[in-house]
Design an enzyme around this catalytic site. Structure first.
Site, short mmCIF file in Angstrom:
data_model
loop_
_atom_site.label_atom_id
_atom_site.label_comp_id
_atom_site.label_asym_id
_atom_site.label_seq_id
_atom_site.Cartn_x
_atom_site.Cartn_y
_atom_site.Cartn_z
N TYR A 1 23.82 29.29 41.59
CA TYR A 1 22.54 28.69 41.97
C TYR A 1 22.67 28.09 43.37
O TYR A 1 21.81 28.29 44.22
CB TYR A 1 22.21 27.61 40.95
CG TYR A 1 20.98 26.78 41.19
CD1 TYR A 1 21.08 25.48 41.69
CD2 TYR A 1 19.72 27.27 40.87
CE1 TYR A 1 19.96 24.69 41.87
CE2 TYR A 1 18.58 26.48 41.05
CZ TYR A 1 18.71 25.19 41.54
OH TYR A 1 17.60 24.39 41.71
N HIS B 1 17.19 20.28 32.01
CA HIS B 1 17.86 19.20 32.74
C HIS B 1 17.99 18.01 31.80
O HIS B 1 17.36 17.95 30.74
CB HIS B 1 17.06 18.83 33.99
CG HIS B 1 17.09 19.89 35.06
ND1 HIS B 1 16.03 20.72 35.32
CD2 HIS B 1 18.08 20.26 35.91
CE1 HIS B 1 16.35 21.54 36.29
NE2 HIS B 1 17.58 21.29 36.67
N GLY C 1 5.39 22.37 40.29
CA GLY C 1 4.13 23.06 40.62
C GLY C 1 2.93 22.41 39.93
O GLY C 1 1.88 22.23 40.55
N GLY D 1 5.93 29.52 41.22
CA GLY D 1 6.43 28.51 40.29
C GLY D 1 5.40 27.42 40.04
O GLY D 1 5.73 26.28 39.73
P1 NAP Z 1 10.46 25.00 36.19
O1 NAP Z 1 9.68 23.92 35.57
O2 NAP Z 1 11.55 25.66 35.42
O3 NAP Z 1 9.42 26.15 36.66
C1 NAP Z 1 9.93 27.33 37.23
C2 NAP Z 1 8.75 28.11 37.70
O4 NAP Z 1 9.22 29.32 38.30
C3 NAP Z 1 7.81 28.49 36.56
O5 NAP Z 1 6.47 28.43 37.01
C4 NAP Z 1 8.23 29.91 36.27
O6 NAP Z 1 7.21 30.68 35.68
C5 NAP Z 1 8.55 30.41 37.68
N1 NAP Z 1 9.40 31.59 37.65
C6 NAP Z 1 10.65 31.69 37.13
N2 NAP Z 1 11.09 32.95 37.27
C7 NAP Z 1 10.09 33.66 37.87
C8 NAP Z 1 9.92 35.02 38.26
N3 NAP Z 1 10.88 35.93 38.06
N4 NAP Z 1 8.76 35.39 38.84
C9 NAP Z 1 7.78 34.48 39.06
N5 NAP Z 1 7.87 33.18 38.72
C10 NAP Z 1 9.02 32.79 38.12
O7 NAP Z 1 11.09 24.56 37.58
P2 NAP Z 1 10.90 23.22 38.42
O8 NAP Z 1 11.78 22.17 37.83
O9 NAP Z 1 9.45 22.96 38.62
O10 NAP Z 1 11.59 23.65 39.81
C11 NAP Z 1 10.78 24.07 40.88
C12 NAP Z 1 11.68 24.23 42.09
O11 NAP Z 1 12.32 22.98 42.36
C13 NAP Z 1 12.79 25.25 41.88
O12 NAP Z 1 12.95 26.01 43.07
C14 NAP Z 1 14.03 24.39 41.64
O13 NAP Z 1 15.20 25.06 42.06
C15 NAP Z 1 13.73 23.19 42.47
N6 NAP Z 1 14.41 21.96 42.06
C16 NAP Z 1 14.22 21.47 40.79
C17 NAP Z 1 14.87 20.29 40.42
C18 NAP Z 1 14.69 19.69 39.04
O14 NAP Z 1 15.40 18.72 38.71
N7 NAP Z 1 13.79 20.21 38.22
C19 NAP Z 1 15.71 19.63 41.34
C20 NAP Z 1 15.86 20.17 42.62
C21 NAP Z 1 15.20 21.34 42.97
P3 NAP Z 1 7.20 30.81 34.06
O15 NAP Z 1 6.89 29.44 33.55
O16 NAP Z 1 6.16 31.82 33.79
O17 NAP Z 1 8.58 31.26 33.67
O1 GFB Z 2 20.12 17.50 34.80
P1 GFB Z 2 21.50 17.96 34.47
O2 GFB Z 2 21.67 18.95 33.37
O3 GFB Z 2 22.19 18.63 35.71
O4 GFB Z 2 22.37 16.63 34.15
P2 GFB Z 2 22.93 18.04 37.00
C1 GFB Z 2 23.66 16.80 33.65
C2 GFB Z 2 24.27 15.43 33.35
O5 GFB Z 2 23.57 14.83 32.23
C3 GFB Z 2 25.71 15.62 32.92
C4 GFB Z 2 24.46 14.72 31.12
O6 GFB Z 2 26.45 14.49 33.26
C5 GFB Z 2 25.56 15.74 31.40
O7 GFB Z 2 26.79 15.38 30.74
N1 GFB Z 2 23.77 15.03 29.85
C6 GFB Z 2 23.82 14.28 28.73
C7 GFB Z 2 23.00 16.11 29.62
N2 GFB Z 2 23.12 14.87 27.75
C8 GFB Z 2 22.59 16.02 28.27
C9 GFB Z 2 21.77 17.04 27.74
O8 GFB Z 2 21.40 17.04 26.55
N3 GFB Z 2 21.41 18.04 28.57
C10 GFB Z 2 21.82 18.08 29.88
N4 GFB Z 2 21.39 19.09 30.67
N5 GFB Z 2 22.62 17.12 30.43
C11 GFB Z 2 21.71 20.04 38.03
C12 GFB Z 2 22.03 21.45 38.43
O9 GFB Z 2 22.91 19.32 37.95
O10 GFB Z 2 20.91 19.41 38.99
C13 GFB Z 2 20.76 22.22 38.56
O11 GFB Z 2 22.86 22.04 37.45
C14 GFB Z 2 19.69 21.48 39.30
O12 GFB Z 2 21.04 23.44 39.19
C15 GFB Z 2 19.63 20.01 38.97
O13 GFB Z 2 19.82 21.65 40.67
C16 GFB Z 2 18.76 19.25 39.93
O14 GFB Z 2 22.17 16.96 37.63
O15 GFB Z 2 24.35 17.79 36.64
#
Ligand code: NAP
Ligand code: GFB
Length: 327
Positions: free
Chosen positions: A149, A192, A30, A24
């Site tokens: 998830y 998100h 990453g 990732g």
């Molecule tokens: P992201 O921007 O969506 O990036 C996902 C990465 O995973 C990309 O590099 C993607 O490659 C790779 N990937 C997806 N499917 C794959 C597959 N089948 N084989 C190989 N690589 C694959 O995600 P992120 O937000 O950086 O999240 C990174 C980690 O943090 C994840 O484990 C996520 O669950 C965790 N996390 C994220 C958040 C958040 O708010 N973003 C919060 C808590 C935890 P491609 O670009 O080529 O698809």
């Molecule tokens: O980041 P998010 O999609 O996920 O935020 P969670 C959702 C909140 O933002 C909800 C509001 O209260 C939505 O009503 N919101 C408002 C929106 N406008 C938007 C919009 O245009 N897009 C989105 N996405 N939300 C996630 C998990 O929960 O937390 C994931 O579902 C991940 O798996 C992430 O772990 C960290 O914070 O609710």
């Protein structure tokens, strides 16, 4: 702060002989790690799905055979916001279980000496007391909206303890809160909240239309800037050696409402148009307040970037990189 910079520099030097695989590696988190390590002399390998589809065990084994990593930061996952989780429960289960199973099979087979996987604060029980801490991961069902998830991610925690108990493996997991920053996924349906609203606000400003927010704007979240999370992941890689997970989050006191986030985005984008809250859309979890007490006890001096400053950087990046941003 000086101590942490020294620690990261020192860590970078000590890791000189390591080959660190970052799955990732091209994503939001990453790419922040890549920025921090671009001038270091250890062997960092940042992967995207184009390098290897980690859902495929044979491809994953070939990847480990090729690179023989000594350490792995496992970020790759099927990731998305609330609405993608609601729409794709099967993909969130099948893809994440497959990716995670293959990484652990190969990490064990190739004697990886440190594996850091990634949970999330959204996987905790929905019915719980607050603040949430690391001991509560399995204390009840997660919110229905991201059940697949959440359970796929919780199995990483089970694996870490299983591999440690049976083989003495040094496998652990971080539990980040909501992450935001440059090079996120800005897809209007799947992203998100922060990247989705940055994209929506950009389009509303360009087309002179209203900015529509999904839901009431009332839910509460803690947001960590991707560079801060990357710094803490590098610290975990070298200094945190127990299978029990660790929450990486900003302080509870910096928890904000979605409405507060909207105000920060509107200010950073200098948007002057109307803002509409579409209450027909689900809010998801109301809150998931996480405690960073364990982190603070180990890294007491860490200073987090403020939401205002982080949002300014995030909006600037998106506007400057609109053409190449993942949409
Ligand atoms: P992201 O921007 O969506 O990036 C996902 C990465 O995973 C990309 O590099 C993607 O490659 C790779 N990937 C997806 N499917 C794959 C597959 N089948 N084989 C190989 N690589 C694959 O995600 P992120 O937000 O950086 O999240 C990174 C980690 O943090 C994840 O484990 C996520 O669950 C965790 N996390 C994220 C958040 C958040 O708010 N973003 C919060 C808590 C935890 P491609 O670009 O080529 O698809
Ligand atoms: O980041 P998010 O999609 O996920 O935020 P969670 C959702 C909140 O933002 C909800 C509001 O209260 C939505 O009503 N919101 C408002 C929106 N406008 C938007 C919009 O245009 N897009 C989105 N996405 N939300 C996630 C998990 O929960 O937390 C994931 O579902 C991940 O798996 C992430 O772990 C960290 O914070 O609710």
């Amino acid at each position: 702060m000086k101590k942490l910079i020294f620690l990261i520099t020192f860590t970078t030097c000590i890791l000189a002989k390591e080959t660190i695989l970052v799955t990732g590696g091209t994503g939001l988190v990453g790419s922040a790690i890549a920025q921090l390590t671009k001038n270091s002399n250890e062997n960092w390998i940042f992967l995207s799905s184009k390098d290897c589809d980690l859902r495929n065990l044979q491809q994953t084994q070939q990847l480990f055979e090729k690179h023989k990593p000594t350490m792995v930061i496992h970020l790759a996952a099927h990731v998305g916001g609330l609405y993608r989780n609601i729409n794709e429960p099967v993909n969130f289960w099948v893809n994440n279980v497959a990716i995670n199973e293959n990484i652990y099979i190969c990490a064990h087979k190739y004697n990886v000496k440190k594996l850091v996987s990634c949970l999330s604060t959204c996987i905790f029980p929905d019915k719980t007391q607050y603040p949430i801490d690391e001991t509560m991961v399995h204390n009840g069902a997660p919110h229905w909206s991201n059940e697949s998830y959440a359970y796929a991610k919780r199995m990483l925690d089970v694996k870490n303890r299983a591999y440690n108990r049976e083989y003495g493996s040094n496998f652990t997991a971080i539990i980040p809160t909501n992450v935001y920053g440059p090079n996120d996924n800005y897809n209007l349906e799947d992203a998100h909240v922060i990247p989705a609203l940055i994209h929506k606000c950009y389009l509303a400003k360009k087309n002179n239309t209203a900015l529509t927010i999904a839901g009431s704007g009332k839910p509460l979240r803690q947001f960590i800037y991707s560079t801060d999370l990357a710094k803490l992941i590098l610290w975990v890689l070298k200094n945190y050696n127990t299978p029990e997970p660790i929450i990486l989050s900003v302080d509870e006191s910096t928890e904000v409402s979605i409405k507060d986030v909207v105000n920060e985005i509107v200010e950073a984008m200098d948007f002057k148009g109307p803002v509409i809250f579409d209450r027909s859309k689900p809010d998801g979890q109301y809150k998931k307040t996480a405690s960073n007490k364990k982190l603070r006890s180990l890294v007491p001096d860490f200073e987090f970037i403020s939401l205002k400053d982080g949002m300014k950087k995030s909006v600037e990046w998106f506007v400057e990189n609109y053409d190449i941003a993942r949409k």
